[in-house]
Write a protein that holds these residues in place. Structure first.
Motif, PDB file in Angstrom:
ATOM      1  N   PRO A  59       0.813  -1.212   0.000  1.00  0.00           N
ATOM      2  CA  PRO A  59       0.000   0.000   0.000  1.00  0.00           C
ATOM      3  C   PRO A  59       0.851   1.268   0.000  1.00  0.00           C
ATOM      4  CG  PRO A  59       0.083  -0.910   2.197  1.00  0.00           C
ATOM      5  CD  PRO A  59       0.903  -1.815   1.322  1.00  0.00           C
ATOM      6  N   THR A  60       2.160   1.100   0.108  1.00  0.00           N
ATOM      7  CA  THR A  60       3.007   2.292   0.224  1.00  0.00           C
ATOM      8  C   THR A  60       3.920   2.504  -0.979  1.00  0.00           C
ATOM      9  OG1 THR A  60       4.530   0.950   1.519  1.00  0.00           O
ATOM     10  CG2 THR A  60       3.026   2.366   2.737  1.00  0.00           C
ATOM     11  N   THR A  61       4.105   1.489  -1.769  1.00  0.00           N
ATOM     12  CA  THR A  61       4.956   1.652  -2.949  1.00  0.00           C
ATOM     13  C   THR A  61       4.286   1.011  -4.153  1.00  0.00           C
ATOM     14  OG1 THR A  61       6.926   1.551  -1.554  1.00  0.00           O
ATOM     15  CG2 THR A  61       7.246   1.261  -3.920  1.00  0.00           C
ATOM     16  N   PHE A  62       3.917   1.823  -5.091  1.00  0.00           N
ATOM     17  CA  PHE A  62       3.288   1.286  -6.301  1.00  0.00           C
ATOM     18  C   PHE A  62       3.420   2.287  -7.429  1.00  0.00           C
ATOM     19  CE2 PHE A  62       0.133   3.141  -3.431  1.00  0.00           C
ATOM     20  CZ  PHE A  62      -0.512   4.067  -4.241  1.00  0.00           C
ATOM     21  N   ALA A  63       3.019   1.859  -8.610  1.00  0.00           N
ATOM     22  CA  ALA A  63       3.114   2.735  -9.781  1.00  0.00           C
ATOM     23  C   ALA A  63       1.775   3.410 -10.021  1.00  0.00           C
ATOM     24  CB  ALA A  63       3.517   1.916 -11.000  1.00  0.00           C
ATOM     25  N   LEU A  64       1.833   4.668 -10.378  1.00  0.00           N
ATOM     26  CA  LEU A  64       0.633   5.390 -10.779  1.00  0.00           C
ATOM     27  C   LEU A  64       0.440   5.171 -12.274  1.00  0.00           C
ATOM     28  CD1 LEU A  64       1.523   8.678  -8.899  1.00  0.00           C
ATOM     29  CD2 LEU A  64      -0.220   7.026  -8.218  1.00  0.00           C
ATOM     30  N   PRO A  65      -0.618   4.464 -12.658  1.00  0.00           N
ATOM     31  CA  PRO A  65      -0.749   4.140 -14.079  1.00  0.00           C
ATOM     32  C   PRO A  65      -1.187   5.319 -14.937  1.00  0.00           C
ATOM     33  CG  PRO A  65      -2.600   3.253 -12.849  1.00  0.00           C
ATOM     34  CD  PRO A  65      -1.665   3.852 -11.841  1.00  0.00           C
ATOM     35  N   MET A  66      -1.676   6.361 -14.309  1.00  0.00           N
ATOM     36  CA  MET A  66      -2.231   7.478 -15.092  1.00  0.00           C
ATOM     37  C   MET A  66      -1.289   8.682 -15.069  1.00  0.00           C
ATOM     38  SD  MET A  66      -3.029   7.612 -11.807  1.00  0.00           S
ATOM     39  CE  MET A  66      -4.464   6.582 -11.481  1.00  0.00           C
ATOM     40  N   SER A  67      -1.478   9.559 -16.039  1.00  0.00           N
ATOM     41  CA  SER A  67      -0.651  10.762 -16.133  1.00  0.00           C
ATOM     42  C   SER A  67      -1.118  11.810 -15.125  1.00  0.00           C
ATOM     43  CB  SER A  67      -0.728  11.337 -17.540  1.00  0.00           C
ATOM     44  OG  SER A  67      -2.026  11.834 -17.773  1.00  0.00           O
ATOM     45  N   ARG A  68      -0.282  12.796 -14.894  1.00  0.00           N
ATOM     46  CA  ARG A  68      -0.673  13.923 -14.029  1.00  0.00           C
ATOM     47  C   ARG A  68      -1.920  14.603 -14.582  1.00  0.00           C
ATOM     48  NH1 ARG A  68       2.736  11.732 -11.573  1.00  0.00           N
ATOM     49  NH2 ARG A  68       4.683  12.573 -10.712  1.00  0.00           N
ATOM     50  N   SER A  69      -1.945  14.673 -15.885  1.00  0.00           N
ATOM     51  CA  SER A  69      -3.070  15.334 -16.536  1.00  0.00           C
ATOM     52  C   SER A  69      -4.373  14.556 -16.309  1.00  0.00           C
ATOM     53  CB  SER A  69      -2.739  15.499 -18.011  1.00  0.00           C
ATOM     54  OG  SER A  69      -3.893  15.463 -18.789  1.00  0.00           O
ATOM     55  N   ASP A  70      -4.275  13.216 -16.338  1.00  0.00           N
ATOM     56  CA  ASP A  70      -5.450  12.395 -16.029  1.00  0.00           C
ATOM     57  C   ASP A  70      -5.907  12.629 -14.593  1.00  0.00           C
ATOM     58  OD1 ASP A  70      -5.705  11.276 -18.510  1.00  0.00           O
ATOM     59  OD2 ASP A  70      -4.648   9.420 -18.006  1.00  0.00           O
ATOM     60  N   MET A  71      -4.938  12.626 -13.680  1.00  0.00           N
ATOM     61  CA  MET A  71      -5.300  12.871 -12.273  1.00  0.00           C
ATOM     62  C   MET A  71      -5.984  14.212 -12.140  1.00  0.00           C
ATOM     63  SD  MET A  71      -2.013  11.741 -10.009  1.00  0.00           S
ATOM     64  CE  MET A  71      -0.699  10.910 -10.871  1.00  0.00           C
ATOM     65  N   ALA A  72      -5.383  15.220 -12.761  1.00  0.00           N
ATOM     66  CA  ALA A  72      -5.918  16.576 -12.670  1.00  0.00           C
ATOM     67  C   ALA A  72      -7.360  16.611 -13.176  1.00  0.00           C
ATOM     68  CB  ALA A  72      -5.057  17.539 -13.463  1.00  0.00           C
ATOM     69  N   ASN A  73      -7.562  16.032 -14.331  1.00  0.00           N
ATOM     70  CA  ASN A  73      -8.894  16.014 -14.912  1.00  0.00           C
ATOM     71  C   ASN A  73      -9.885  15.329 -13.963  1.00  0.00           C
ATOM     72  OD1 ASN A  73     -11.162  14.751 -16.381  1.00  0.00           O
ATOM     73  ND2 ASN A  73     -10.252  15.748 -18.156  1.00  0.00           N
ATOM     74  N   PHE A  74      -9.499  14.184 -13.455  1.00  0.00           N
ATOM     75  CA  PHE A  74     -10.358  13.435 -12.536  1.00  0.00           C
ATOM     76  C   PHE A  74     -10.692  14.260 -11.297  1.00  0.00           C
ATOM     77  CE2 PHE A  74     -10.618  10.258  -8.988  1.00  0.00           C
ATOM     78  CZ  PHE A  74     -11.825   9.696  -9.348  1.00  0.00           C
ATOM     79  N   LEU A  75      -9.712  15.007 -10.809  1.00  0.00           N
ATOM     80  CA  LEU A  75      -9.861  15.725  -9.545  1.00  0.00           C
ATOM     81  C   LEU A  75     -10.400  17.142  -9.714  1.00  0.00           C
ATOM     82  CD1 LEU A  75      -6.505  14.616  -7.868  1.00  0.00           C
ATOM     83  CD2 LEU A  75      -8.806  13.793  -7.318  1.00  0.00           C
TER      84      LEU A  75
END
Lengths: 251, 251
Positions: free
Chosen positions: B187-203
């Motif tokens: 739960p503490t080390t993993f890969a973020l599969p999405m781009s910053r831009s995807d995160m931004a859009n989602f959020l």
DNA sequence: CGCGTTATTGATCCTTATCAATTCCAGTGG
DNA sequence: CCACTGGAATTGATAAGGATCAATAACGCG
């Protein structure tokens, strides 16, 4: 305000409309079922006496028992985040169904409260499940109902995330207008059952901002509003505003 | 990027795990079904070859045929508003199900795309409906699945409407962390599969803001991030941030 | 190695939150 | 019937957080 939950007798009192007589049966759960199947549904529906303004229909955390179809009036639902902030999740009008968040954890995630005098049909979910195994059309309607709730909730994302205050308020008004139209009520003149503060909370704004938007919309003669009464003067202009991603009414 | 939809043969190829062997069966649709019932479900599940990064699973507007359980990899879903703006509606990890917006209009409201190499199980919905009429536990699971989607979507409301950029980003990271934990992954080390831009859009933020929040969180040694790699140094502090309604990391 | 995409960092502006004061209205009781 | 009262709504002034515009940096891929 009375906070007592209303009680629903095991078998509905006489004198309440049955599904087959209900003028909402074409948009509610019975949608496109056969008469005989609607009767089966009707047999498990419980109709109590109306809720008064402020009455709580169910509270977040209560064990999930039933979903509720609104016959008349209106309901608001909200969640309480762990730090106590309340987020309104929806306003529901006649023909719409609340409580669909219940099956997830077998308890309601939202609370639900009447915004005005409101009649609902309680539909015990386990009996509905059982019946929908025998009536494929009903099962289908149920899935559609849940799926539609997902869809409308997701529509809200774009609104909350990315749009101006003007667009958000316009969107809400347009949504209410369309839903009134569906009920063969005037889409341009109706009462807003919720407070400015409720709208603001739902839209992710402050009540001051909502008030200012109302002001601007009136200045432009797009709407006329006095407290809870709303008249949409220019439906086209309002729709325009509602659908623009970021545009706002530069004063 | 390959935009071809993958094809699913009527009967799955040999060599793919069946539901009864799948280590996700305790969080996916088979949840708490009996072996024999899981076999019935398994019989209608279609497993194709993996999607590649960028592959489209389904597109908004396509006729609704199936829901998809994710076996490995990750999927993003999004809606396109009428003025062409895209709003990401979710990121989905193994054991989670996409396509639940389909039944509403009998066509997908969202589009779905693989964020990395991703295997999914396609479950034709009409066959699933039919089966769930015979297997009450399956019907129940399906209702819960839809209801849970409603619930998680509604949680997003509060986030999008009322919270600081810091809280939003922290929330997403915590959510991903918890979901990894459920799969017995770190739960503490993993890969973020999405781009910053995807995160931004989602959020409901801009990618610049997301980037800045990442910067701040690293400054405070709450996370370590380099591109897609994420290490959560102080899970407690991150959770703290995620749950505060408005608090932000005043620099 | 070089290009294009993705991410970071900086400076400025704008929308909306926030704080504050006032007005409006519905409901109440004298 | 009307003055009172308290909640709801409006209106104003200010400030802050994030968007926007812009430039640079880092990486991944051919």
């Amino acid at each position: 305000m009375n906070q007592q939950p209303p009680h629903f007798p095991p078998r509905p009192g006489r004198g309440y409309a049955h599904c087959n007589d209900c003028r909402l049966s074409n948009i509610c759960l019975p949608l496109s079922l056969e008469f005989s199947d609607i009767d089966k549904l009707d047999a498990i529906v419980q109709r109590g006496k109306p809720l008064q303004r402020g009455d709580i229909l169910y509270r977040s955390g209560e064990p999930f028992g039933a979903i509720y179809a609104i016959r008349s009036g209106s309901i608001k639902t909200w969640r309480t985040s762990r730090d106590g902030e309340e987020q309104i999740t929806g306003f529901y009008l006649p023909g719409e169904v609340v409580g669909l968040d219940g099956p997830a954890e077998d308890s309601y995630a939202n609370s639900a409260q009447a915004l005005e005098t409101t009649s609902v049909c309680a539909i015990p979910f386990s009996r509905l499940e059982a019946l929908s195994r025998q009536v494929p059309g009903l099962q289908r309607n149920l899935f559609q109902l849940l799926s539609r709730e997902i869809s409308t909730d997701q529509k809200q994302f774009g609104l909350l995330g990315r749009t101006s205050a003007d667009t958000r308020v316009a969107s809400l008004l347009v949504s209410l207008s369309l839903r009134h139209e569906r009920h063969k009520l005037s889409p341009t003149t109706f009462a807003l059952p919720m407070s400015r503060s409720d709208m603001a909370n739902f839209l992710g704004l402050t009540l001051e901002t909502v008030s200012r938007v109302f002001g601007r919309l009136q200045q432009l003669d797009i709407i006329q509003a006095s407290r809870k009464e709303l008249h949409i003067v220019q439906p086209g202009a309002l729709r325009e505003l509602a659908h623009s991603e970021s545009q706002n009414l530069c004063r």
